[in-house]
Design a protein around this motif. Structure first.
Motif, mmCIF file in Angstrom:
data_model
loop_
_atom_site.group_PDB
_atom_site.id
_atom_site.type_symbol
_atom_site.label_atom_id
_atom_site.label_comp_id
_atom_site.label_asym_id
_atom_site.label_seq_id
_atom_site.Cartn_x
_atom_site.Cartn_y
_atom_site.Cartn_z
ATOM 1 N N THR A 252 31.761 -39.225 -20.845
ATOM 2 C CA THR A 252 33.079 -38.675 -20.526
ATOM 3 C C THR A 252 34.142 -39.509 -21.231
ATOM 4 O O THR A 252 34.133 -40.740 -21.134
ATOM 5 C CB THR A 252 33.297 -38.696 -19.003
ATOM 6 O OG1 THR A 252 32.281 -37.891 -18.399
ATOM 7 C CG2 THR A 252 34.677 -38.165 -18.631
ATOM 8 N N SER B 75 38.422 -39.515 -23.055
ATOM 9 C CA SER B 75 39.743 -38.897 -23.152
ATOM 10 C C SER B 75 40.557 -39.684 -24.164
ATOM 11 O O SER B 75 40.281 -40.851 -24.420
ATOM 12 C CB SER B 75 40.436 -38.891 -21.790
ATOM 13 O OG SER B 75 40.449 -40.188 -21.237
ATOM 14 N N ALA C 221 40.456 -34.298 -23.534
ATOM 15 C CA ALA C 221 39.406 -34.983 -22.776
ATOM 16 C C ALA C 221 38.147 -34.137 -22.884
ATOM 17 O O ALA C 221 38.235 -32.909 -23.056
ATOM 18 C CB ALA C 221 39.813 -35.144 -21.316
ATOM 19 N N ILE D 43 35.582 -31.069 -17.525
ATOM 20 C CA ILE D 43 36.636 -32.009 -17.118
ATOM 21 C C ILE D 43 37.324 -31.481 -15.863
ATOM 22 O O ILE D 43 37.770 -30.352 -15.815
ATOM 23 C CB ILE D 43 37.678 -32.176 -18.254
ATOM 24 C CG1 ILE D 43 37.061 -32.912 -19.453
ATOM 25 C CG2 ILE D 43 38.934 -32.899 -17.762
ATOM 26 C CD1 ILE D 43 36.692 -34.366 -19.197
ATOM 27 N N VAL E 7 42.456 -35.429 -15.337
ATOM 28 C CA VAL E 7 42.875 -36.441 -16.308
ATOM 29 C C VAL E 7 44.068 -37.162 -15.703
ATOM 30 O O VAL E 7 44.966 -36.532 -15.154
ATOM 31 C CB VAL E 7 43.247 -35.808 -17.668
ATOM 32 C CG1 VAL E 7 43.855 -36.852 -18.607
ATOM 33 C CG2 VAL E 7 42.023 -35.165 -18.328
ATOM 34 N N TRP F 293 36.394 -29.399 -25.597
ATOM 35 C CA TRP F 293 37.484 -30.324 -25.322
ATOM 36 C C TRP F 293 38.494 -29.630 -24.422
ATOM 37 O O TRP F 293 38.681 -28.419 -24.510
ATOM 38 C CB TRP F 293 38.194 -30.702 -26.626
ATOM 39 C CG TRP F 293 37.404 -31.555 -27.546
ATOM 40 C CD1 TRP F 293 36.080 -31.865 -27.455
ATOM 41 C CD2 TRP F 293 37.897 -32.205 -28.726
ATOM 42 N NE1 TRP F 293 35.727 -32.674 -28.494
ATOM 43 C CE2 TRP F 293 36.804 -32.898 -29.286
ATOM 44 C CE3 TRP F 293 39.144 -32.283 -29.334
ATOM 45 C CZ2 TRP F 293 36.943 -33.652 -30.451
ATOM 46 C CZ3 TRP F 293 39.266 -33.031 -30.489
ATOM 47 C CH2 TRP F 293 38.177 -33.707 -31.038
ATOM 48 N N ARG G 215 42.494 -41.786 -18.492
ATOM 49 C CA ARG G 215 41.091 -41.734 -18.063
ATOM 50 C C ARG G 215 40.798 -40.327 -17.534
ATOM 51 O O ARG G 215 41.696 -39.657 -17.001
ATOM 52 C CB ARG G 215 40.790 -42.791 -16.991
ATOM 53 C CG ARG G 215 41.447 -42.494 -15.664
ATOM 54 C CD ARG G 215 41.082 -43.530 -14.603
ATOM 55 N NE ARG G 215 41.586 -43.129 -13.302
ATOM 56 C CZ ARG G 215 41.559 -43.885 -12.208
ATOM 57 N NH1 ARG G 215 41.064 -45.110 -12.268
ATOM 58 N NH2 ARG G 215 42.023 -43.435 -11.064
ATOM 59 N N ALA G 216 39.566 -39.895 -17.669
ATOM 60 C CA ALA G 216 39.178 -38.546 -17.251
ATOM 61 C C ALA G 216 38.094 -38.620 -16.185
ATOM 62 O O ALA G 216 37.341 -39.596 -16.106
ATOM 63 C CB ALA G 216 38.662 -37.761 -18.451
ATOM 64 N N GLN H 213 35.488 -41.638 -15.890
ATOM 65 C CA GLN H 213 35.187 -42.360 -17.135
ATOM 66 C C GLN H 213 35.254 -43.871 -16.903
ATOM 67 O O GLN H 213 36.190 -44.361 -16.279
ATOM 68 C CB GLN H 213 36.269 -41.907 -18.120
ATOM 69 C CG GLN H 213 36.271 -42.540 -19.460
ATOM 70 C CD GLN H 213 37.496 -42.062 -20.253
ATOM 71 O OE1 GLN H 213 38.144 -41.076 -19.915
ATOM 72 N NE2 GLN H 213 37.784 -42.775 -21.321
#
Ligand SMILES: Nc1nc2c(c(=O)[nH]1)N[C@H]1C(S)=C(S)[C@@H](COP(=O)(O)O)O[C@H]1N2
Ligand SMILES: [Mo]
Length: 168
Positions: free
Chosen positions: A59, A61, A83, A90, A93, A116, A135-136, A144
């Motif tokens: 994972t 981003s 991400a 996902i 985010v 994506w 961060r995702a 992540q």
């Protein structure tokens, strides 16, 4: 590719793509031959060269705008990027400005779990130096990892950070 003949650069006449695995494991271009075997019985090209045999895409981003190291004007500024967590999708985010609380970004519609996903957060840029971090979280609820890793042996990790200056 996208309804048109596969271009040579992307593997014409035939290409193999396995969603969820890094390119070096799965995405053979200019495919010439297929041998039916098992994962245990065959090491791919990169395995004796130090890369991991199994390498699911981590994972990840990325902040695309504002650009790293740029000088921008104060005021409303979109922080945006992409991400991805192929096969898992996902779910969230988040962005942290100057190490502050994580703020949830808006997500574009998901094309599918393998694509994506674009994201954007509206930011009111104030004069000075700033650090932006992203961060995702994937479709299984896993966030992540902050832990940095090199691409070798099984994919890079860590939180993308961009520093920039807002002029007054
Ligand atoms: N024959 C062949 N196929 C290959 C490679 C290669 O070196 N040789 N590199 C792989 C890697 S690591 C990636 S990321 C993708 C890149 O494909 P693209 O240019 O279509 O994005 O091709 C994959 N297929
Ligand atoms: Mo790759």
């Amino acid at each position: 590719m996208n309804g048109a003949p596969l271009p040579f650069e992307h593997g014409f006449p035939a290409r193999l793509v396995v969603p969820g695995l890094y390119g070096y494991v799965s995405a053979t271009k200019w495919l010439a031959e297929i041998e039916l075997t098992t994962l245990e019985a065959l090491d791919g090209y990169w395995i004796p060269r130090g890369w991991a045999k199994e390498a699911p895409i981590k994972t990840a981003s990325r902040i695309d705008v504002p650009r790293p190291g740029s000088d921008i004007a104060p005021g409303p500024t979109p922080i945006a990027g992409v991400a991805w967590a192929p096969t898992r999708g996902i779910d969230r985010v988040e962005v942290s400005v100057d190490g502050g609380p994580w703020q949830t970004a808006r997500l574009a519609a998901a094309i599918g779990p393998d694509s994506w996903r674009q994201w954007v957060l509206d930011w009111d840029a104030t004069p000075g130096e700033h650090s932006l971090r992203v961060r995702a979280t994937d479709g299984t609820g896993a966030t992540q990892t902050e832990q940095r890793a090199d691409p070798v042996p099984d994919g890079a990790s860590g939180w993308h950070t961009v520093t920039l200056r807002v002029t007054s």
